[in-house]
Design a protein around this motif. Sequence first.
Motif, PDB file in Angstrom:
ATOM      1  N   LEU A 182       0.830  -1.206   0.000  1.00  0.00           N
ATOM      2  CA  LEU A 182       0.000   0.000   0.000  1.00  0.00           C
ATOM      3  C   LEU A 182       0.867   1.259   0.000  1.00  0.00           C
ATOM      4  CD1 LEU A 182      -2.864  -1.067   2.448  1.00  0.00           C
ATOM      5  CD2 LEU A 182      -3.137  -0.446   0.036  1.00  0.00           C
ATOM      6  N   SER A 183       1.961   1.215   0.764  1.00  0.00           N
ATOM      7  CA  SER A 183       2.861   2.374   0.821  1.00  0.00           C
ATOM      8  C   SER A 183       3.501   2.618  -0.539  1.00  0.00           C
ATOM      9  CB  SER A 183       3.938   2.155   1.890  1.00  0.00           C
ATOM     10  OG  SER A 183       3.354   2.049   3.170  1.00  0.00           O
ATOM     11  N   ILE A 184       3.900   1.543  -1.216  1.00  0.00           N
ATOM     12  CA  ILE A 184       4.484   1.687  -2.558  1.00  0.00           C
ATOM     13  C   ILE A 184       3.438   2.224  -3.530  1.00  0.00           C
ATOM     14  CG2 ILE A 184       5.436   0.385  -4.513  1.00  0.00           C
ATOM     15  CD1 ILE A 184       6.770  -1.471  -2.463  1.00  0.00           C
ATOM     16  N   ARG A 185       2.209   1.689  -3.404  1.00  0.00           N
ATOM     17  CA  ARG A 185       1.145   2.134  -4.306  1.00  0.00           C
ATOM     18  C   ARG A 185       0.853   3.620  -4.161  1.00  0.00           C
ATOM     19  NH1 ARG A 185      -1.982   4.246  -6.880  1.00  0.00           N
ATOM     20  NH2 ARG A 185      -3.891   3.504  -7.895  1.00  0.00           N
ATOM     21  N   TYR A 186       0.837   4.151  -2.924  1.00  0.00           N
ATOM     22  CA  TYR A 186       0.518   5.562  -2.693  1.00  0.00           C
ATOM     23  C   TYR A 186       1.758   6.453  -2.714  1.00  0.00           C
ATOM     24  CZ  TYR A 186      -4.318   4.374  -1.579  1.00  0.00           C
ATOM     25  OH  TYR A 186      -5.620   3.949  -1.659  1.00  0.00           O
ATOM     26  N   GLY A 187       2.949   5.865  -2.732  1.00  0.00           N
ATOM     27  CA  GLY A 187       4.170   6.657  -2.783  1.00  0.00           C
ATOM     28  C   GLY A 187       4.548   7.284  -1.463  1.00  0.00           C
ATOM     29  N   GLU A 188       3.932   6.872  -0.376  1.00  0.00           N
ATOM     30  CA  GLU A 188       4.243   7.373   0.971  1.00  0.00           C
ATOM     31  C   GLU A 188       3.769   6.342   1.983  1.00  0.00           C
ATOM     32  OE1 GLU A 188       2.090  11.017   1.391  1.00  0.00           O
ATOM     33  OE2 GLU A 188       0.136  10.014   1.473  1.00  0.00           O
ATOM     34  N   PRO A 189       4.280   6.395   3.221  1.00  0.00           N
ATOM     35  CA  PRO A 189       3.842   5.434   4.240  1.00  0.00           C
ATOM     36  C   PRO A 189       2.319   5.476   4.400  1.00  0.00           C
ATOM     37  CG  PRO A 189       5.768   6.609   5.003  1.00  0.00           C
ATOM     38  CD  PRO A 189       5.347   7.282   3.725  1.00  0.00           C
ATOM     39  N   PHE A 190       1.735   4.271   4.289  1.00  0.00           N
ATOM     40  CA  PHE A 190       0.265   4.193   4.345  1.00  0.00           C
ATOM     41  C   PHE A 190      -0.226   4.422   5.770  1.00  0.00           C
ATOM     42  CE2 PHE A 190      -3.574   1.640   5.070  1.00  0.00           C
ATOM     43  CZ  PHE A 190      -4.436   2.239   4.168  1.00  0.00           C
ATOM     44  N   TRP A 191      -1.265   5.232   5.889  1.00  0.00           N
ATOM     45  CA  TRP A 191      -1.907   5.454   7.185  1.00  0.00           C
ATOM     46  C   TRP A 191      -3.334   5.916   6.932  1.00  0.00           C
ATOM     47  CZ3 TRP A 191      -1.641   4.039  11.914  1.00  0.00           C
ATOM     48  CH2 TRP A 191      -2.365   4.695  12.912  1.00  0.00           C
ATOM     49  N   THR A 192      -4.254   5.452   7.731  1.00  0.00           N
ATOM     50  CA  THR A 192      -5.652   5.863   7.602  1.00  0.00           C
ATOM     51  C   THR A 192      -6.304   5.920   8.970  1.00  0.00           C
ATOM     52  OG1 THR A 192      -7.800   5.371   6.587  1.00  0.00           O
ATOM     53  CG2 THR A 192      -6.470   3.491   7.283  1.00  0.00           C
ATOM     54  N   THR A 219     -12.205 -10.958  -2.050  1.00  0.00           N
ATOM     55  CA  THR A 219     -13.663 -11.095  -2.195  1.00  0.00           C
ATOM     56  C   THR A 219     -14.385 -10.234  -1.158  1.00  0.00           C
ATOM     57  OG1 THR A 219     -13.352 -13.364  -2.991  1.00  0.00           O
ATOM     58  CG2 THR A 219     -15.562 -12.747  -2.254  1.00  0.00           C
ATOM     59  N   LEU A 220     -13.880 -10.272   0.083  1.00  0.00           N
ATOM     60  CA  LEU A 220     -14.465  -9.438   1.144  1.00  0.00           C
ATOM     61  C   LEU A 220     -14.315  -7.959   0.804  1.00  0.00           C
ATOM     62  CD1 LEU A 220     -15.703  -9.237   4.013  1.00  0.00           C
ATOM     63  CD2 LEU A 220     -13.363  -9.310   4.919  1.00  0.00           C
ATOM     64  N   LEU A 221     -13.171  -7.614   0.210  1.00  0.00           N
ATOM     65  CA  LEU A 221     -12.902  -6.226  -0.162  1.00  0.00           C
ATOM     66  C   LEU A 221     -13.905  -5.741  -1.215  1.00  0.00           C
ATOM     67  CD1 LEU A 221     -10.789  -3.923   0.275  1.00  0.00           C
ATOM     68  CD2 LEU A 221      -9.564  -4.857  -1.684  1.00  0.00           C
ATOM     69  N   PHE A 222     -14.175  -6.572  -2.198  1.00  0.00           N
ATOM     70  CA  PHE A 222     -15.125  -6.200  -3.244  1.00  0.00           C
ATOM     71  C   PHE A 222     -16.547  -6.091  -2.696  1.00  0.00           C
ATOM     72  CE2 PHE A 222     -12.087  -8.393  -6.372  1.00  0.00           C
ATOM     73  CZ  PHE A 222     -11.390  -7.205  -6.554  1.00  0.00           C
ATOM     74  N   ILE A 223     -16.872  -7.035  -1.801  1.00  0.00           N
ATOM     75  CA  ILE A 223     -18.216  -6.997  -1.217  1.00  0.00           C
ATOM     76  C   ILE A 223     -18.404  -5.720  -0.404  1.00  0.00           C
ATOM     77  CG2 ILE A 223     -19.750  -8.093   0.462  1.00  0.00           C
ATOM     78  CD1 ILE A 223     -18.600 -10.781  -0.461  1.00  0.00           C
ATOM     79  N   ILE A 275      -8.428   1.060  -0.764  1.00  0.00           N
ATOM     80  CA  ILE A 275      -7.511  -0.066  -0.966  1.00  0.00           C
ATOM     81  C   ILE A 275      -7.658  -0.508  -2.416  1.00  0.00           C
ATOM     82  CG2 ILE A 275      -6.910  -2.416  -0.296  1.00  0.00           C
ATOM     83  CD1 ILE A 275      -7.909  -1.845   2.466  1.00  0.00           C
ATOM     84  N   PRO A 276      -6.742  -0.084  -3.299  1.00  0.00           N
ATOM     85  CA  PRO A 276      -6.872  -0.378  -4.727  1.00  0.00           C
ATOM     86  C   PRO A 276      -6.717  -1.865  -5.043  1.00  0.00           C
ATOM     87  CG  PRO A 276      -4.934   0.983  -4.257  1.00  0.00           C
ATOM     88  CD  PRO A 276      -5.575   0.695  -2.964  1.00  0.00           C
ATOM     89  N   ARG A 277      -7.350  -2.303  -6.135  1.00  0.00           N
ATOM     90  CA  ARG A 277      -7.271  -3.700  -6.539  1.00  0.00           C
ATOM     91  C   ARG A 277      -5.856  -4.091  -6.983  1.00  0.00           C
ATOM     92  NH1 ARG A 277     -12.677  -3.984 -10.405  1.00  0.00           N
ATOM     93  NH2 ARG A 277     -14.200  -3.336  -8.811  1.00  0.00           N
ATOM     94  N   SER A 278      -5.077  -3.135  -7.412  1.00  0.00           N
ATOM     95  CA  SER A 278      -3.732  -3.420  -7.916  1.00  0.00           C
ATOM     96  C   SER A 278      -2.780  -3.945  -6.844  1.00  0.00           C
ATOM     97  CB  SER A 278      -3.135  -2.162  -8.553  1.00  0.00           C
ATOM     98  OG  SER A 278      -3.074  -1.102  -7.601  1.00  0.00           O
ATOM     99  N   LEU A 305     -10.452  -1.883   9.573  1.00  0.00           N
ATOM    100  CA  LEU A 305     -11.007  -3.229   9.738  1.00  0.00           C
ATOM    101  C   LEU A 305     -10.632  -4.122   8.558  1.00  0.00           C
ATOM    102  CD1 LEU A 305     -14.565  -2.409  11.160  1.00  0.00           C
ATOM    103  CD2 LEU A 305     -12.654  -3.473  12.375  1.00  0.00           C
ATOM    104  N   LEU A 306     -10.704  -3.567   7.350  1.00  0.00           N
ATOM    105  CA  LEU A 306     -10.310  -4.344   6.176  1.00  0.00           C
ATOM    106  C   LEU A 306      -8.822  -4.686   6.203  1.00  0.00           C
ATOM    107  CD1 LEU A 306     -12.354  -2.543   3.369  1.00  0.00           C
ATOM    108  CD2 LEU A 306     -12.628  -4.911   4.137  1.00  0.00           C
TER     109      LEU A 306
END
Length: 672
Positions: A53-63, A117-121, A127-130, A70-71
Amino acid sequence: MRVRVGSVDQTQRAKGLAAELRDRLLELPRLQKRVLLVATDFALMSLALWIVLSIRYGEPFWTTRTELQLLFAAAPLIGVATFAWSGLYRLVTRFIGSRGVTQIFLSTGLAVLIWATLLFIAGQPGIPRSVIVPFALLSGLLIAGTRHLAAMLFRSAGIRVPNFDQMLARKPVAIFGAGQMGANLLQEVRRAGNRNVVAFIDPSPTIRGQYVGGVKVYPPDKIGKLVERTGIKEVLIALPHGLKRERRTILRELERYPIEVKVLPDFEDVASGQAGINDLRPVDVGDLLGRDPVKPDAALLARTIKDKSILVTGAGGSIGSELVRQILRQAPACIVLLDVSEVALYEIEMEVNEAIASWPAEQVKPAVHGVLGSVLDAALVAETIRRYSVKTIYHAAAYKHVPIVEHNIIAGIQNNTFGVAVIAECARRLDVERVILISTDKAVRPTNVMGASKRLAELVLQSLADEKGQTIFSMVRFGNVLDSSGSVVKRFRKQIAAGGPVTVTHRDIVRYFMSIPEAAELVIQASAMARGGEVFVLHMGEPVKIDDLARLMIHLSGLEVRDEVNPAGDIAVTYTGLRPGEKLYEELLIGAHTTGTEHPRIMRSDEPFLKAAELKRELDVLQAAMTMRDTETIQAVLLRTVEGYSPEGETVPGTPAVPATENAGPRPRTLH
């Protein structure tokens, strides 16, 4: 050249910390190890998801969004749950192997698929599919990598991790024993490629249901179902040789199933690389009947041997050669090998010289002398004793095969009785310290000439001992030894290999059995306790029914007995009738006057004997009859001098090796 001391110290400190960590991990209870694995996997999957996730967003992931948190937490939770469901936590980490790595990646992929599957539901953005595929790959790499690091750590403690790559599965087999010995055997089996190990069998409840090298461990009570379900053709026993009682129990349990059983050599040989899959051997009678060893008394072993000159007659025979091997370990000054067979003498002399050549240079080596000749050659015997200053004689030279001696009674008596007389007379005249005769249970109330000739030999030594000379004369009496030349076990093994039939002389015939090394060891210890004239009787355990033994050997070869109950069986058992001079029961005691000794498996028996003058008269008559080949007179002398001699074989079952009560009969051990 400058040495970087600080760097060396840091390296040593790091190695010490790694060793400490390894030892602590190894000492943890199994439940704590599993909890640690679960926690590690949870942390690694969390780390993998955070990284992608950090690589995908280009910075340390935090939410701060609760739904995304929960996901995020659901991913590692689903992962460890999937791992538990797939049995990944039942794998023994140090035996993980390539199959275990495959299982890790498959389980990780399944867990990520469930999470996706849970993510899509949920349909929550953030949280990107990639990240799904990179998350699965990174999680699998991290978890598999930690398992291999752990295996490397355990390897540093001497726990080897097998390599199972490129295995070619063929004959389905099971390994009995899921410890280190079994794991090493699994590695050897897969390396050889001619067997497919489908199961481990182990009675230990702590390892039941676990996986070793990707192979599940089952309890012994599941063998029947495993044979039906997997078609197991062979069971390989991988248990330490010292666990004889456990091994016997296992073999008798396996006897019920139509499978072949093979045994691995001692653990020390396997661990050192001296033995492997090619050294698997068929089950033999030693595995079925061998007793748990009793630690020998080192003082008794060395008392009559250390720094002395020892003569062994019949040195190339089954008992004689083992006596030579064990005498060699007690540091004699000289060992003299006397045998009438050139081939047998050559082999034992070569073996002894090769053994001595491998000793450390600083170890004192005894002199070894081979003497080719007969114990009936009084001049040769006397010259040998004088030349090598012999102090102790172990007399193992004898004709022992009952039917052969029965048809060659003159040669049998000449060798077995008068050979002893020659040895004893030379020993007494030349001040030998002690003479020990290797006797037999067939000397007790004999029904054959071989047994009668050995009892006469005992009488010769008893009469000389009664004269209270300088030389100590004693006898050691015991029953059959396992795998000696001409033994029933070797015959059965050859007959089974040839497709049968297996021949048993009588349905009810029973015999005592002892291993050759144990017999030789007890003989040496008994000789050290001799005062003169006594008969030492070795504790043989319970007698064994030979018919049971034959059937058990057939079953444990993976075959079935062919009889009226099972006409489609593989090997028939046929009954040929008692051979000339053979009796159903062997005995060890003539009288009931026995006492214990310093050793729990050696008894001292004071038995009746003839005075020297009377015995000499009978032996003179016997020698004259033999010269004239007068068999009637020979039989008459034997009937007069040997108590209980019954050439017609009409004897009453005798006393057991260690009689619980007077006149108790033998109770054959049941092998079914």
